[in-house]
Write a protein that holds these residues in place. Structure first.
Motif, PDB file in Angstrom:
ATOM      1  N   GLY A 114       0.935  -1.288  -0.058  1.00 44.46           N
ATOM      2  CA  GLY A 114       0.156   0.039   0.015  1.00 44.46           C
ATOM      3  C   GLY A 114       0.847   1.189   0.092  1.00 44.46           C
ATOM      4  N   GLU A 129       0.657  -1.098   5.074  1.00 45.99           N
ATOM      5  CA  GLU A 129      -0.254  -1.604   5.989  1.00 45.99           C
ATOM      6  C   GLU A 129      -0.052  -1.897   7.318  1.00 45.99           C
ATOM      7  N   ILE A 136      -4.868  -9.269   8.183  1.00 39.46           N
ATOM      8  CA  ILE A 136      -3.779  -9.072   7.226  1.00 39.46           C
ATOM      9  C   ILE A 136      -3.688 -10.739   6.600  1.00 39.46           C
TER      10      ILE A 136
END
Length: 277
Positions: A114, A129, A136
């Motif tokens: 990300g 993240e 996750i």
């Protein structure tokens, strides 16, 4: 004659997979130009010597989030050199990337999914993240970053599961999905790598090691590997070695190959297979 019973049933699964692909696989071309024989099943490996140091150094390189092939080369592991070459990067349209900069590949996605990738030399600490998020799944598959990668990920997702949490027998298991599976070279390496990842995570979290489950998608044999694998499937698997972890660092990033001792690894000799780039 009595029925043959392999002394290593798990590795025999891998050899049976090779036989099944060679016998029943679908003949088709692929992006490398060498052609593959395809099937869609599941395997596991001593019938040839696996490059253990390469497995360890590459995994530790992933864990640290590195995307620089030259860092791995400095450890004497050259498996990413071809994908980080000037010629390969230019062919992928990554002309602004320095040699060895693979883009946001595996380790970057594992540690900084990300975040915005700039180059292999940047510091991404704290980016990406939330590391404490319970939802996750370890993912290397990030569609937004695919065009920036020297090579899209073959082993894509891993999910971890703790059995009997809170008890002395609490154990960590891992299930990995791989979209593209090079049975001759890649799969033995991938099995060892994710089994080792599971052991290292279990070690730093105080858990026992559980199971590693390998889910395989497009499972194929490159045609230039066929003769080598025909030799390999004639070999009777030996017992797997044992892995001893001699030191537990505070952070998983701080493991080194010196912390790991492989005991009782007695494989057959190396079988040469060329890597498709």
């Amino acid at each position: 004659m009595p029925e043959f019973v392999s002394p290593n049933a798990e590795e025999q699964q891998y050899l049976d997979l090779i036989k099944d692909i060679l016998t029943h696989g679908e003949d088709r071309s692929d992006r490398t130009g060498t052609g593959t024989i395809a099937d869609d099943t599941f395997p596991l490996l001593t019938t040839k010597r696996v490059f253990w140091r390469g497995v360890v150094e590459e995994l530790l390189w992933f864990i640290r989030g590195s995307t620089d092939a030259q860092t791995l080369s400095a450890q004497g592991v050259h498996i990413w050199d071809g994908n980080g070459s000037r010629e390969f990067l230019d062919a992928r349209g990554l002309t602004d990337r320095r040699t060895g900069d693979l883009g946001p590949v595996y380790g970057y996605q594992w540690r900084h999914f990300g975040a915005e990738y700039t180059d292999a030399d940047a510091d991404y600490s704290g980016q990406g993240e939330n590391p404490t998020d319970r939802r996750i799944i370890l993912s290397a598959w990030n569609p937004k970053d695919m065009g920036k990668m020297a090579l899209p990920p073959c082993h894509m997702f891993a999910q971890f599961f703790v059995s009997k949490p809170g008890s002395p027998d609490a154990a960590l298991s891992c299930q990995m999905y791989q979209r593209s599976c090079d049975v001759g070279l890649g799969v033995p390496f991938n099995i060892a790598s994710y089994a080792l990842l599971t052991r290292l995570i279990a070690q730093v979290t105080g858990l026992k090691p559980g199971w590693f489950v390998h889910c395989m998608g497009d499972t194929h044999i490159y045609k230039n590997h066929v003769k080598a694998l025909e030799t390999q499937i004639e070999r009777v698997p030996r017992e797997f070695p044992k892995l001893k972890i001699k030191r537990t660092p505070e952070r998983i990033e701080d493991f080194t190959i010196e912390d790991l001792e492989l005991v009782g690894y007695k494989p057959y000799g190396k079988i040469q297979m060329d890597m498709a780039v």
